[in-house]
Write an enzyme that holds these catalytic residues in place. Structure first.
Site, PDB file in Angstrom:
ATOM      1  N   CYS A 113       0.682  -1.640  -0.132  1.00  0.00           N
ATOM      2  CA  CYS A 113       0.666  -0.422  -0.011  1.00  0.00           C
ATOM      3  C   CYS A 113       0.833   1.264   0.279  1.00  0.00           C
ATOM      4  CB  CYS A 113      -0.435   0.284   1.128  1.00  0.00           C
ATOM      5  SG  CYS A 113      -1.940  -1.171   1.506  1.00  0.00           S
ATOM      6  N   HIS A 252      -3.605   6.468   2.667  1.00  0.00           N
ATOM      7  CA  HIS A 252      -3.759   5.377   2.115  1.00  0.00           C
ATOM      8  C   HIS A 252      -5.347   5.231   2.192  1.00  0.00           C
ATOM      9  CE1 HIS A 252      -4.303   1.278   0.869  1.00  0.00           C
ATOM     10  NE2 HIS A 252      -4.119   1.040   2.416  1.00  0.00           N
ATOM     11  N   ASN A 283      -9.795  -0.470  -0.784  1.00  0.00           N
ATOM     12  CA  ASN A 283      -9.240  -0.816  -0.491  1.00  0.00           C
ATOM     13  C   ASN A 283      -7.583  -1.167  -1.685  1.00  0.00           C
ATOM     14  OD1 ASN A 283      -6.018  -1.000   0.139  1.00  0.00           O
ATOM     15  ND2 ASN A 283      -6.077  -1.829   2.231  1.00  0.00           N
TER      16      ASN A 283
HETATM   17  O1  UT7 Z   1      -3.617  -1.956   3.382  1.00  0.00           O
HETATM   18  C1  UT7 Z   1      -3.176  -1.175   4.304  1.00  0.00           C
HETATM   19  C2  UT7 Z   1      -3.196  -2.422   5.151  1.00  0.00           C
HETATM   20  N1  UT7 Z   1      -4.561  -2.603   5.448  1.00  0.00           N
HETATM   21  C3  UT7 Z   1      -5.267  -2.261   6.602  1.00  0.00           C
HETATM   22  O2  UT7 Z   1      -4.563  -1.682   7.806  1.00  0.00           O
HETATM   23  C4  UT7 Z   1      -6.382  -2.893   7.858  1.00  0.00           C
HETATM   24  C5  UT7 Z   1      -6.705  -2.629   9.216  1.00  0.00           C
HETATM   25  N2  UT7 Z   1      -7.455  -3.185   9.489  1.00  0.00           N
HETATM   26  C6  UT7 Z   1      -9.285  -3.166   8.993  1.00  0.00           C
HETATM   27  O3  UT7 Z   1      -9.533  -2.301   8.850  1.00  0.00           O
HETATM   28  C7  UT7 Z   1     -10.028  -3.652  10.156  1.00  0.00           C
HETATM   29  O4  UT7 Z   1      -9.398  -4.527  10.989  1.00  0.00           O
HETATM   30  C8  UT7 Z   1     -10.759  -5.069   9.476  1.00  0.00           C
HETATM   31  C9  UT7 Z   1     -12.058  -3.955   8.868  1.00  0.00           C
HETATM   32  C10 UT7 Z   1     -10.162  -6.027   8.583  1.00  0.00           C
HETATM   33  C11 UT7 Z   1     -11.839  -5.739  10.192  1.00  0.00           C
HETATM   34  O5  UT7 Z   1     -12.751  -4.455  11.044  1.00  0.00           O
HETATM   35  P1  UT7 Z   1     -12.286  -5.178  12.648  1.00  0.00           P
HETATM   36  O6  UT7 Z   1     -12.679  -3.729  13.765  1.00  0.00           O
HETATM   37  O7  UT7 Z   1     -10.647  -4.876  12.467  1.00  0.00           O
HETATM   38  O8  UT7 Z   1     -13.397  -6.828  12.814  1.00  0.00           O
HETATM   39  P2  UT7 Z   1     -12.608  -7.825  13.719  1.00  0.00           P
HETATM   40  O9  UT7 Z   1     -11.898  -8.506  12.362  1.00  0.00           O
HETATM   41  O10 UT7 Z   1     -12.171  -7.190  14.985  1.00  0.00           O
HETATM   42  O11 UT7 Z   1     -13.992  -8.536  13.568  1.00  0.00           O
HETATM   43  C12 UT7 Z   1     -14.484  -8.480  14.607  1.00  0.00           C
HETATM   44  C13 UT7 Z   1     -15.745  -9.455  14.371  1.00  0.00           C
HETATM   45  C14 UT7 Z   1     -15.750 -10.923  14.046  1.00  0.00           C
HETATM   46  O12 UT7 Z   1     -17.077 -11.629  14.904  1.00  0.00           O
HETATM   47  P3  UT7 Z   1     -16.544 -11.800  16.078  1.00  0.00           P
HETATM   48  O13 UT7 Z   1     -15.386 -12.843  15.975  1.00  0.00           O
HETATM   49  O14 UT7 Z   1     -16.834 -11.028  17.262  1.00  0.00           O
HETATM   50  O15 UT7 Z   1     -18.034 -12.484  15.804  1.00  0.00           O
HETATM   51  C15 UT7 Z   1     -15.707 -11.226  12.642  1.00  0.00           C
HETATM   52  O16 UT7 Z   1     -15.392 -12.713  11.972  1.00  0.00           O
HETATM   53  O17 UT7 Z   1     -16.367  -9.251  12.576  1.00  0.00           O
HETATM   54  C16 UT7 Z   1     -16.307 -10.235  11.764  1.00  0.00           C
HETATM   55  N3  UT7 Z   1     -16.625  -9.897  10.594  1.00  0.00           N
HETATM   56  C17 UT7 Z   1     -16.813  -9.510  10.022  1.00  0.00           C
HETATM   57  N4  UT7 Z   1     -17.997  -9.512  10.123  1.00  0.00           N
HETATM   58  C18 UT7 Z   1     -18.966  -9.356   8.855  1.00  0.00           C
HETATM   59  C19 UT7 Z   1     -15.060 -10.188  10.224  1.00  0.00           C
HETATM   60  N5  UT7 Z   1     -15.652  -9.617   8.817  1.00  0.00           N
HETATM   61  C20 UT7 Z   1     -17.001  -9.410   8.707  1.00  0.00           C
HETATM   62  C21 UT7 Z   1     -17.870  -9.533   7.749  1.00  0.00           C
HETATM   63  N6  UT7 Z   1     -19.248  -9.220   7.929  1.00  0.00           N
HETATM   64  N7  UT7 Z   1     -17.071  -8.659   6.393  1.00  0.00           N
END
Ligand code: UT7
Length: 326
Positions: A113, A252, A283
């Site tokens: 990125c 980004h 992204n």
């Molecule tokens: O490009 C440069 C590098 N990339 C980044 O910098 C990305 C950085 N990370 C993020 O943007 C975020 O961490 C994400 C958007 C990827 C994820 O958001 P989050 O708030 O960190 O969610 P999480 O991974 O902690 O997941 C929370 C919950 C989980 O469920 P449980 O375990 O709490 O029951 C996931 O399974 O959300 C669930 N989940 C979803 N639910 C509905 C994960 N993806 C989805 C989805 N739809 N698409």
């Protein structure tokens, strides 16, 4: 020594739009989750027969047109991509041929990125030193080709597209400073495991979906906020710039919550200072900040004399920040 300025910018986005409603039909997700957790509403998906170099050439032509230059005027081509058409020839060489540029140096950089900011910074060194006059920097990605469309934690995030800039010497303004960095010890947080010399392609790697992006989103998120704020400080402090001195931040676009947290750490109003287009494109790795810069110019959000902060973070880990006086 003259400074390097951006003489023209361009972009290309594939026509096909994939909305959150479309994704609701593909995986267990909701528009509400995607919108509130990421800020993304839709993303572009390249056609099956459209590779990264096809997008790169369209963005490059649009940047050349905006600079009032032709392919024959370019002395150096850098392409930032983690989704090259193939391992080699490089996408930059394919682009050189498609553009009909002279037999000038052309190479890819693999910085995920942060690739556009690394590319602009590398071009800046060649131009400032006088070795080359005009450089073409393109960031192009077809992330849809390395996305696991059954993994809801990643497939809702990414999109395809390309952005480009033509750089050359200027009498006023230009790139005032840059700060780049990397931390390979955290490389496992965002990676595409197979297909290289460590794990060559095999039936097993395909069956285990090891040719798609693997991401520890939650851990990355925390690093992203801190690292982007540190990178901003590393480039602004030596120039004596404070948050108020920055007219616009072109970051980004990985997650709207990362950008709101960045604005908070910098003490600036996100609505006023941070340029956002994540809602439309998701992204696009290196292409995100390239397309964002192009659209900010097209929309008149950037005016002559403005001080711009570009700031990116991504797999590697890598990061980079730039200050440009427009
Ligand atoms: O490009 C440069 C590098 N990339 C980044 O910098 C990305 C950085 N990370 C993020 O943007 C975020 O961490 C994400 C958007 C990827 C994820 O958001 P989050 O708030 O960190 O969610 P999480 O991974 O902690 O997941 C929370 C919950 C989980 O469920 P449980 O375990 O709490 O029951 C996931 O399974 O959300 C669930 N989940 C979803 N639910 C509905 C994960 N993806 C989805 C989805 N739809 N698409």
């Amino acid at each position: 020594m003259k400074r390097t300025g951006i003489l023209g910018v361009g972009k290309y986005l594939p026509e096909n739009i994939l909305t959150n409603a479309d994704l609701e039909r593909m995986v267990d997700t909701t528009d509400e989750w995607i919108t509130t957790r990421t800020g993304i509403k839709q993303r572009r998906i390249a056609a099956d027969n459209e590779a990264t170099s096809d997008m790169a050439v369209k963005a490059a032509k649009s940047a050349l047109k905006s600079a009032g230059l032709g392919p024959e005027d370019i002395d150096l081509i850098i392409v930032a991509t983690i989704t090259p058409d193939m391992f080699f020839p490089s996408t930059a060489c394919l682009l050189q041929h498609k553009l009909g540029a002279r037999q000038i140096p052309a190479f890819d950089i693999s910085v995920a990125c942060s690739g556009y900011i690394y590319g602009l910074t590398i071009a800046d060194q060649f131009i400032k030193s006088g070795m080359y006059k005009h450089a073409l920097v393109v960031a192009a990605e077809k992330l849809s080709s390395v996305t696991d469309w059954e993994d809801r934690s990643t497939c809702v995030l990414f999109g395809d597209g390309a952005g480009a800039a033509v750089l050359g010497p200027v009498d006023e303004g230009g790139i005032l400073g840059a700060s780049l960095g990397a931390d390979g010890s955290k490389g496992d947080l965002l990676r595409l495991p197979a297909g290289g010399s460590r794990m060559p392609a095999s039936i097993k790697t395909v069956e285990n979906k090891l040719h798609t992006i693997k991401m520890e989103g939650n851990v990355l998120f925390k690093h992203a906020v801190k690292i982007m704020a540190d990178a901003a400080r590393a480039v602004t402090e030596p120039l004596g710039l404070k948050g108020d001195d920055i007219d616009i931040i072109i970051p980004h676009q990985a997650n709207i919550r990362i950008l709101n947290a960045l604005a908070k750490r910098m003490g600036v109003d996100p609505g006023e200072k941070i340029y956002l287009n994540i809602e439309k494109y998701g992204n696009m790795s290196a292409a995100s900040s390239a397309v964002a810069l192009t659209e900010a110019v097209e929309e008149g959000r950037i005016k002559k004399g403005d001080t711009i902060l570009m700031d990116a973070f991504g797999g590697g880990l890598t990061w980079g920040a730039l200050i440009i006086k427009w």
